[in-house]
Scaffold this motif. Structure first.
Motif, mmCIF file in Angstrom:
data_model
loop_
_atom_site.group_PDB
_atom_site.id
_atom_site.type_symbol
_atom_site.label_atom_id
_atom_site.label_comp_id
_atom_site.label_asym_id
_atom_site.label_seq_id
_atom_site.Cartn_x
_atom_site.Cartn_y
_atom_site.Cartn_z
ATOM 1 N N LEU A 48 0.798 -1.222 0.000
ATOM 2 C CA LEU A 48 0.000 0.000 0.000
ATOM 3 C C LEU A 48 0.834 1.277 0.000
ATOM 4 O O LEU A 48 0.398 2.299 -0.507
ATOM 5 N N ASP A 133 -4.706 5.016 8.541
ATOM 6 C CA ASP A 133 -5.596 4.664 7.434
ATOM 7 C C ASP A 133 -4.765 4.382 6.189
ATOM 8 O O ASP A 133 -4.585 5.251 5.329
ATOM 9 N N SER A 134 -4.260 3.164 6.092
ATOM 10 C CA SER A 134 -3.404 2.799 4.964
ATOM 11 C C SER A 134 -4.185 2.804 3.647
ATOM 12 O O SER A 134 -3.616 3.059 2.589
ATOM 13 N N GLY A 135 -5.483 2.563 3.698
ATOM 14 C CA GLY A 135 -6.300 2.611 2.486
ATOM 15 C C GLY A 135 -6.361 4.010 1.895
ATOM 16 O O GLY A 135 -6.230 4.182 0.677
ATOM 17 N N TYR A 138 -3.020 4.788 0.308
ATOM 18 C CA TYR A 138 -2.879 4.111 -0.985
ATOM 19 C C TYR A 138 -3.706 4.829 -2.067
ATOM 20 O O TYR A 138 -3.194 5.116 -3.150
ATOM 21 N N LEU A 139 -4.964 5.115 -1.780
ATOM 22 C CA LEU A 139 -5.803 5.785 -2.768
ATOM 23 C C LEU A 139 -5.232 7.145 -3.154
ATOM 24 O O LEU A 139 -5.216 7.512 -4.333
#
Length: 146
Positions: A48, A133-135, A138-139
């Motif tokens: 990520l 918040d790794s998501g 990444y986004l």
């Protein structure tokens, strides 16, 4: 000063230096001088982001983690609250908030994250763990944050 109070002071000082974007050497001064005991890890899947899911050990690892973070991210309005001190195991958990921006895409997000700091007998950080918040990171890195 009690063990609890000295750990709280050490954790607060570390977090304030990070929040106010002090120079790296000032941030590093909060870490133990026993290089073999230094461990930095930001939990999550390694694919990520280049600073997530990897163990950064020793002074070299510490410097590489912060260099990688500074290359990928900028942040503003960082502040900390909800410090929880466990003097018996010499750990402090703290809640952080900030607005992060992924440098290459310019995409920003507001985030709540947690640090768990483990200290040596001199109230210096040995282990620095981050849950974030790794998501979103990444986004934002892919330019897909909407």
């Amino acid at each position: 000063m009690s063990h609890r109070a000295s750990l709280l002071q050490a954790a607060t000082s570390f977090c304030e230096s990070f929040a106010s974007q002090k120079p790296p050497n000032e941030i590093f001064s909060h870490f133990t001088s026993t290089e073999s005991n230094i461990l930095v890890i930001e939990h999550g899947l390694p694919r990520l982001a280049p600073f997530i899911g990897r163990e950064f050990r020793g002074n070299d690892g510490l410097q590489k983690y912060f260099q990688t973070i500074s290359e990928c991210l900028s942040y503003k309005n960082m502040h900390f609250s909800n410090y929880v001190v466990d003097a018996e195991v010499r750990k402090v958990s703290v809640r952080g908030e900030a607005t992060f921006t992924w440098s290459s895409t310019g995409q920003s997000w507001d985030e709540v994250f947690t640090y768990v700091l483990e200290f040596d007998d001199n109230d210096k950080v040995e282990k620095y763990e981050v849950w974030a918040d790794s998501g979103a990171a990444y986004l934002a890195s892919q330019g897909l944050l909407t």
